[in-house]
Design an enzyme around this catalytic site. Structure first.
Site, PDB file in Angstrom:
ATOM      1  N   GLY A  12      20.036  28.496   5.579  1.00  0.00           N
ATOM      2  CA  GLY A  12      18.813  28.353   6.366  1.00  0.00           C
ATOM      3  C   GLY A  12      17.599  29.083   5.836  1.00  0.00           C
ATOM      4  O   GLY A  12      16.780  29.574   6.615  1.00  0.00           O
ATOM      5  N   ASN A  14      15.026  27.723   4.266  1.00  0.00           N
ATOM      6  CA  ASN A  14      13.845  26.939   4.664  1.00  0.00           C
ATOM      7  C   ASN A  14      13.595  27.057   6.163  1.00  0.00           C
ATOM      8  O   ASN A  14      12.445  27.084   6.606  1.00  0.00           O
ATOM      9  CB  ASN A  14      14.012  25.471   4.259  1.00  0.00           C
ATOM     10  CG  ASN A  14      13.526  25.204   2.851  1.00  0.00           C
ATOM     11  OD1 ASN A  14      12.406  25.550   2.492  1.00  0.00           O
ATOM     12  ND2 ASN A  14      14.364  24.598   2.032  1.00  0.00           N
ATOM     13  N   ARG A  66      33.169   8.602  11.539  1.00  0.00           N
ATOM     14  CA  ARG A  66      31.742   8.804  11.281  1.00  0.00           C
ATOM     15  C   ARG A  66      30.877   8.140  12.357  1.00  0.00           C
ATOM     16  O   ARG A  66      29.835   8.670  12.736  1.00  0.00           O
ATOM     17  CB  ARG A  66      31.407   8.245   9.885  1.00  0.00           C
ATOM     18  CG  ARG A  66      29.963   8.440   9.440  1.00  0.00           C
ATOM     19  CD  ARG A  66      29.509   9.875   9.438  1.00  0.00           C
ATOM     20  NE  ARG A  66      30.214  10.721   8.515  1.00  0.00           N
ATOM     21  CZ  ARG A  66      29.706  11.826   7.971  1.00  0.00           C
ATOM     22  NH1 ARG A  66      28.479  12.201   8.259  1.00  0.00           N
ATOM     23  NH2 ARG A  66      30.416  12.566   7.157  1.00  0.00           N
ATOM     24  N   VAL A  93      24.281  12.396   5.679  1.00  0.00           N
ATOM     25  CA  VAL A  93      23.489  11.163   5.679  1.00  0.00           C
ATOM     26  C   VAL A  93      23.028  10.873   7.114  1.00  0.00           C
ATOM     27  O   VAL A  93      23.840  10.839   8.042  1.00  0.00           O
ATOM     28  CB  VAL A  93      24.306   9.975   5.134  1.00  0.00           C
ATOM     29  CG1 VAL A  93      23.518   8.683   5.240  1.00  0.00           C
ATOM     30  CG2 VAL A  93      24.700  10.235   3.679  1.00  0.00           C
ATOM     31  N   ASN A 108      11.935  15.520   5.240  1.00  0.00           N
ATOM     32  CA  ASN A 108      12.939  16.203   4.430  1.00  0.00           C
ATOM     33  C   ASN A 108      12.244  16.950   3.300  1.00  0.00           C
ATOM     34  O   ASN A 108      11.193  16.517   2.815  1.00  0.00           O
ATOM     35  CB  ASN A 108      13.916  15.175   3.844  1.00  0.00           C
ATOM     36  CG  ASN A 108      14.982  15.815   2.967  1.00  0.00           C
ATOM     37  OD1 ASN A 108      15.662  16.744   3.386  1.00  0.00           O
ATOM     38  ND2 ASN A 108      15.129  15.314   1.754  1.00  0.00           N
ATOM     39  N   HIS A 110      12.836  18.117  -0.574  1.00  0.00           N
ATOM     40  CA  HIS A 110      13.706  17.871  -1.725  1.00  0.00           C
ATOM     41  C   HIS A 110      13.224  18.718  -2.894  1.00  0.00           C
ATOM     42  O   HIS A 110      12.027  18.762  -3.174  1.00  0.00           O
ATOM     43  CB  HIS A 110      13.683  16.386  -2.100  1.00  0.00           C
ATOM     44  CG  HIS A 110      14.611  16.053  -3.235  1.00  0.00           C
ATOM     45  ND1 HIS A 110      15.973  15.960  -3.060  1.00  0.00           N
ATOM     46  CD2 HIS A 110      14.370  15.840  -4.557  1.00  0.00           C
ATOM     47  CE1 HIS A 110      16.534  15.689  -4.238  1.00  0.00           C
ATOM     48  NE2 HIS A 110      15.586  15.609  -5.152  1.00  0.00           N
ATOM     49  N   GLY A 149      16.515   4.611   2.590  1.00  0.00           N
ATOM     50  CA  GLY A 149      16.976   4.933   1.248  1.00  0.00           C
ATOM     51  C   GLY A 149      17.243   6.427   1.109  1.00  0.00           C
ATOM     52  O   GLY A 149      17.093   7.192   2.060  1.00  0.00           O
TER      53      GLY A 149
END
Length: 208
Positions: A12, A14, A66, A93, A108, A110, A149
């Site tokens: 954690g 971030n 899932r 995901v 998000n 990255h 995506g």
């Protein structure tokens, strides 16, 4: 007031940058409603507790399949009544149903300059290993909206970081976090909280 849930999988760092930015006033008009982890016992949950933020675990291990996990995760997020979902090192995901329901409301971070070193299989140290193996001179981080995506959604913010002589994947990862990730993610949340971001024709537009 922007209601935010932060989704995490590990330590954690971030998340801590976001908490610190809210407390210091660099993120305004924002309430951190909950921290949701897919893993029990991770340090990110401790960070949430220390900051007085509700901590929740929704783990795939607690569900038969899932599909059941995805349904439980979506129900948890719906119940929180959030305006923005922030993926801060969340290595799961995101269910298509959640992406559809929260279109342009999931961001998000990255650890590369997308479209370089992104997509399936590029996460954590693997990104920095690939960058060093390729011999690039500049890396960085990207905040983007999440679509169906992998790392393909509209790009909101990017920041470059120089590769230095003798860098290892670990040292590069740390510098990208310090010089890019921990700056970009709070900035992105503040922009969204103050209605300065729109998505037009698949591109994120920041208003003056």
């Amino acid at each position: 007031m922007l209601r935010v849930a932060v989704l995490v999988s590990g330590g954690g760092t971030n998340l801590q940058a976001i908490i610190d930015a809210v407390e210091s006033g660099r993120i305004t008009n924002t309430e951190l409603v909950a921290v949701v982890s897919n893993n029990k016992g991770v340090y990110a949950l401790e960070r949430a507790k220390k900051a007085g933020i509700r901590d929740i675990v929704v783990s795939p291990k607690d569900y038969e399949d899932r599909e059941s996990f995805n349904a439980a995760l979506l129900e948890t997020i719906d119940d929180l009544k959030v305006d923005l979902i922030v993926l801060a090192g969340y290595l799961v995901v995101i269910p298509p149903a959640m992406i559809a329901r929260y279109e342009n409301r999931i961001i998000n971070i990255h650890p590369s300059l997308i479209p370089a070193f992104c997509g399936t299989g590029f996460y954590g140290l693997k990104v920095h290993e690939a960058a060093l193996a390729r011999g690039v001179k500049v890396v960085g981080a990207t905040v983007h909206f999440v679509d169906k995506g992998t790392d393909t959604g509209p790009i909101l913010l990017q920041k470059a970081v120089a590769v230095e002589e003798g860098d290892t994947p670990k040292s590069l990862q740390q510098r990208v976090m310090e010089q890019a990730e921990w700056i970009l993610l709070p900035k992105a949340i503040d922009l969204i909280a103050n209605d300065k971001v729109t998505v037009v024709d698949g591109k994120a537009v920041i208003k003056g």
